[in-house]
Scaffold this motif. Structure first.
Motif, PDB file in Angstrom:
ATOM      1  N   GLY A 280       5.205  31.319 -43.265  1.00 32.10           N
ATOM      2  CA  GLY A 280       6.204  31.442 -44.312  1.00 32.10           C
ATOM      3  C   GLY A 280       6.674  30.074 -44.760  1.00 32.10           C
ATOM      4  O   GLY A 280       6.034  29.074 -44.469  1.00 32.10           O
ATOM      5  N   PRO A 281       7.817  30.035 -45.473  1.00 33.83           N
ATOM      6  CA  PRO A 281       8.292  28.759 -45.988  1.00 33.83           C
ATOM      7  C   PRO A 281       8.497  27.751 -44.865  1.00 33.83           C
ATOM      8  O   PRO A 281       8.931  28.110 -43.780  1.00 33.83           O
ATOM      9  CB  PRO A 281       9.632  29.117 -46.636  1.00 33.83           C
ATOM     10  N   ALA A 282       8.159  26.497 -45.137  1.00 37.86           N
ATOM     11  CA  ALA A 282       8.302  25.463 -44.129  1.00 37.86           C
ATOM     12  C   ALA A 282       9.766  25.311 -43.777  1.00 37.86           C
ATOM     13  O   ALA A 282      10.644  25.446 -44.619  1.00 37.86           O
ATOM     14  CB  ALA A 282       7.747  24.157 -44.656  1.00 37.86           C
ATOM     15  N   VAL A 283      10.030  25.069 -42.511  1.00 42.21           N
ATOM     16  CA  VAL A 283      11.380  24.911 -42.044  1.00 42.21           C
ATOM     17  C   VAL A 283      11.675  23.427 -41.962  1.00 42.21           C
ATOM     18  O   VAL A 283      10.958  22.682 -41.300  1.00 42.21           O
ATOM     19  CB  VAL A 283      11.531  25.579 -40.667  1.00 42.21           C
ATOM     20  N   ALA A 284      12.703  22.999 -42.683  1.00 48.07           N
ATOM     21  CA  ALA A 284      13.023  21.577 -42.663  1.00 48.07           C
ATOM     22  C   ALA A 284      13.668  21.228 -41.334  1.00 48.07           C
ATOM     23  O   ALA A 284      14.177  22.087 -40.620  1.00 48.07           O
ATOM     24  CB  ALA A 284      13.954  21.235 -43.810  1.00 48.07           C
TER      25      ALA A 284
ATOM     26  N   ALA B 224       1.098  26.110 -48.374  1.00 45.68           N
ATOM     27  CA  ALA B 224       1.594  27.434 -47.981  1.00 45.68           C
ATOM     28  C   ALA B 224       3.107  27.473 -47.833  1.00 45.68           C
ATOM     29  O   ALA B 224       3.756  28.379 -48.341  1.00 45.68           O
ATOM     30  CB  ALA B 224       0.915  27.874 -46.692  1.00 45.68           C
ATOM     31  N   GLY B 225       3.672  26.506 -47.139  1.00 38.63           N
ATOM     32  CA  GLY B 225       5.102  26.600 -46.872  1.00 38.63           C
ATOM     33  C   GLY B 225       5.962  25.847 -47.861  1.00 38.63           C
ATOM     34  O   GLY B 225       7.179  25.858 -47.750  1.00 38.63           O
ATOM     35  N   ARG B 226       5.370  25.135 -48.820  1.00 34.57           N
ATOM     36  CA  ARG B 226       6.150  24.171 -49.595  1.00 34.57           C
ATOM     37  C   ARG B 226       6.175  24.405 -51.088  1.00 34.57           C
ATOM     38  O   ARG B 226       6.728  23.587 -51.813  1.00 34.57           O
ATOM     39  CB  ARG B 226       5.571  22.765 -49.389  1.00 34.57           C
ATOM     40  N   THR B 227       5.498  25.444 -51.581  1.00 33.72           N
ATOM     41  CA  THR B 227       5.409  25.591 -53.032  1.00 33.72           C
ATOM     42  C   THR B 227       5.803  26.997 -53.462  1.00 33.72           C
ATOM     43  O   THR B 227       5.804  27.930 -52.667  1.00 33.72           O
ATOM     44  CB  THR B 227       3.964  25.343 -53.515  1.00 33.72           C
ATOM     45  N   ASP B 228       6.140  27.136 -54.758  1.00 35.41           N
ATOM     46  CA  ASP B 228       6.443  28.447 -55.318  1.00 35.41           C
ATOM     47  C   ASP B 228       5.192  29.091 -55.899  1.00 35.41           C
ATOM     48  O   ASP B 228       5.006  30.288 -55.802  1.00 35.41           O
ATOM     49  CB  ASP B 228       7.498  28.308 -56.427  1.00 35.41           C
TER      50      ASP B 228
END
Lengths: 360, 362
Positions: A280-284, B224-228
């Motif tokens: 999923g979205p990268a976790v900062a 994958a984790g960084r774009t819309d």
């Protein structure tokens, strides 16, 4: 991390290559010394692949070159099949070296642009004609060199008639790497050292080379020392993994165990930094802040302590030794990430700030 | 979220770029179109030679006019920037649209202190005094997470580590508050822990400034984790375009799928057999008719070797792909099954039973 010690070594009759207490230091002028490798010990059993992983400057390539005696290490021993290479000189060393072969990161830069592929691949045989036999047990009549060249090129998926007369610039990176691999296999090496063999290649070509190395390992019974900075690449080919930081070993052990449950805070941070497709979205969050310190003035004690979330005064004073945390797994840390149920808060503190989600 | 009536920060329409080479014209970018709204990130993925960097450079007007020719429209905040006069465009590139490159050492001037390099744009475009530009440079260094900015301002690029140099490059790019930031492989030269720091930083700055960002990379996992949204390029063309989440849950183009499956992943067990993409990347100067991926594609049918598939979407959604026989559809799976049964594709690629099955584990 950054530990010393030899507890991780297996009995020397079980291993093919053993490196003990290796130090590589280079003089950099003005009385300064780069300590590239400081007290590294590991061994590789016959038919095994050991992955060396770490960030730039951790000493993984220096270690590989020291194994080949290129240059000779500052101190320590490198034992191949019972022979200590560091004591050999001249002709003896030359003879042993044919059983250690290396492939490099940039395949085009490691092929002579003015020579033809067939000559490049055959050169080892011209120097060591007794390696012509394909199988040592087939009676002893040496096969013609061309047959051997053909067979080896065939095993890397290339055809001698088609490419033998061409020169390196006519090939793409992936093909050139195949030629380098063929050249390395020509003399039936006991150990193949791969220094970042796929990092200069495109993703779709990388998989071809990795699969090829796995096939060849089965075909020729190769023992490999595989160096890469890409953790997923190292995981895919290695039986055991050795994680290095600033010239020392952090942890060493079976691949799956290390990736499933990193015990050293550095391994943990390294794994947490790898971008993952299915997460999923990268976790900062700063898993690790800053850059590795300079090898000119490495920190005292544990070399990772300046970036380690668990570091205490003890880490500054005492160099951690590699010690066994579970079967075959050795970690150089005073406060390894083991699952002690008594201190769950410790583990949270170590990795907690990296798991705070930010709004997408 | 986004107001649909807001003018998109970047609109690219039918961008084509060709280079003149000894072997004739080479079509590096072939009909690329996309829209990018404020505060959003577009990922551009492809291998070397796919045209991803040429696309960025075409948008940024960075290609040499003598040997390259670009057609198509680039609208920055609704303004057609390709038709601007030289005097007008001077305050667009590097000001409203800025770029971060792969290798910070070759993008920074080695003989000028980094503080002056950051302030240069401010002095020229914003007419700040030397002192004001210096103060702003210091703030920018702080924003990009450099400790002790006062001291670093006076240092030269070689005195900084790779990660710090990339932070300085980002500060240079952000100096004039661009609306659009194009990052071309910003972390490829960096170690994995530093890569995460830089990607986090870009994410944070994009959010704070509500910039639009184009992130160009060869690494699907970075995207994958960084774009819309993501566009996947092959041989100069967009072969698949979709919202990121949708792309990773259903890859339609056989190339995207094969690329994804050929990457070793840390979550896979050791010694997992990787799926490989047969053959090698296309020679752009010698592209035949039809789909450029057909010679390497397990789905290829006779039609693929004759016609170039257009980029189109079926589901009325944002996802589009350029393939006649997409993966996960009835026609696509039928094409694949037929090729497997025949042992080869229409383009002549032999399908070994194991290689085609993909996930065969050694």
């Amino acid at each position: 991390m950054a530990g010393v010690g030899t507890a991780q070594l297996r009995p020397s009759d079980e291993v093919l290559l053993q490196v003990t207490d290796l130090y590589v230091e280079h003089s950099a002028g003005r009385r300064r010394t780069v300590r590239a490798v400081s007290g590294v010990s590991f061994d590789v059993a016959c038919g095994e692949t050991l992955g060396l992983v770490g960030e730039s400057g951790c000493g993984k390539s220096s270690t590989a070159r020291a194994v080949l005696q290129l240059p000779r290490p500052t101190s320590g021993t490198v034992t191949l099949d019972g022979t200590d290479l560091t004591t050999l000189r001249g002709e003896e060393l030359r003879r042993v070296r044919s059983s250690l072969q290396m492939i490099f990161q940039d395949p085009l830069a490691s092929l002579n642009p003015r020579r033809r592929v067939a000559d490049i691949v055959r050169e080892g045989l011209d120097i060591w004609p007794d390696h012509r036999c394909l199988d040592a047990d087939d009676g002893g009549t040496p096969a013609p060199a061309a047959d051997r060249v053909r067979a080896v090129l065939d095993s890397v998926g290339m055809d001698l008639d088609e490419i033998g007369g061409r020169r390196p610039h006519e090939f793409s990176g992936g093909q050139a790497q195949r030629i380098c691999i063929a050249r390395a296999l020509m003399l039936d090496p006991q150990v193949l050292i791969c220094d970042e063999p796929v990092s200069a290649l495109d993703v779709s070509i990388q998989a071809q080379i990795l699969n090829l190395l796995e096939d060849l390992k089965g075909l020729y019974g190769l023992t490999m020392l595989f160096i890469a900075h890409d953790l997923a690449v190292v995981k895919s080919v290695s039986d055991r993994v050795c994680v290095m930081y600033l010239g020392r070993i952090c942890e060493i052990g079976p691949t799956e165990a290390i990736f499933d449950r990193p015990a050293h805070p550095y391994t943990d941070a390294l794994l947490a930094s790898v971008p993952q497709i299915d997460a999923g979205p990268a976790v900062a969050g700063d898993v690790l802040t800053g850059d590795p310190p300079s090898p000119f003035d490495a920190p005292t004690g544990c070399r990772f302590r300046t970036r380690c979330p668990r570091a205490t005064e003890r880490c500054a004073e005492q160099v951690p030794e590699l010690s066994e945390v579970s079967a075959g797994r050795f970690v150089a840390c005073h406060f390894p990430l083991t699952d002690e149920p008594a201190h769950p808060a410790d583990d949270d503190a170590a990795v907690g700030h990296s798991t705070t989600p930010t709004s997408p | 979220m986004n107001d649909p009536h807001e003018i998109p920060t970047l609109v690219v329409e039918d961008l084509c770029t060709s280079f003149a080479t000894e072997r004739g014209p080479l079509q590096a970018v072939d009909g690329v179109s996309f829209t990018l709204r404020r505060g959003r990130t577009l990922g551009v993925v492809g291998e070397s030679g796919s045209g991803k960097s040429a696309t960025a450079r075409s948008i940024m007007n960075l290609l040499p006019p003598g040997t390259s020719a670009t057609t198509g429209r680039v609208l920055l905040d609704g303004r057609d920037v390709r038709s601007l006069s030289r005097a007008e465009s001077r305050h667009v590139w590097g000001v409203e649209a800025a770029m971060v490159f792969q290798n910070p050492m070759t993008s920074l001037n080695p003989v000028i202190p980094v503080g002056r390099q950051i302030g240069e744009g401010l002095r020229y475009h914003r007419k700040l005094s030397r002192a004001a530009a210096g103060r702003r440079a210091r703030e920018l260094l702080e924003q990009v997470g450099i400790a002790d900015p006062e001291r670093r301002l006076a240092e030269y690029p070689h005195q900084l580590s790779g990660g710090m140099r990339q932070r300085v490059m980002i500060a240079v790019a952000l100096a004039c508050d661009p609306k659009l930031l194009i990052a071309d492989e910003p972390t490829t030269a960096l170690d994995v822990t530093v890569q995460k720091q830089i990607l986090d930083l870009l994410d944070r700055l994009r959010q704070q400034r509500r910039m639009a960002m184009v992130l160009i990379t060869h690494d699907l996992s970075v995207v994958a984790g960084r774009t819309d949204d993501v566009i996947v390029m092959y041989a100069g063309r967009v072969v698949e375009q979709a919202p990121t989440r949708q792309l990773f849950s259903a890859m339609r183009h056989p190339y995207t799928q094969a690329l994804f499956e050929s990457i070793p992943k840390v979550t896979q067990p050791s010694h997992t057999r990787l799926r490989i993409i047969q053959g090698r990347p296309p020679d752009l100067a010698a592209l035949g008719p039809g789909c450029a991926f057909a010679p390497r594609c397990a789905h290829a049918q006779p039609r693929c070797c004759r016609e170039t598939p257009p980029l189109s979407g079926s589901e009325g959604a944002d996802a589009r792909h350029a393939c006649f026989y997409p993966a996960g559809t009835t026609v696509g799976e039928a094409a694949l099954a037929a090729n497997r049964a025949a042992g080869r594709t229409a383009a002549g690629l032999a399908l070994a039973a194991g290689a085609a099955a993909g996930a065969d584990v050694a």
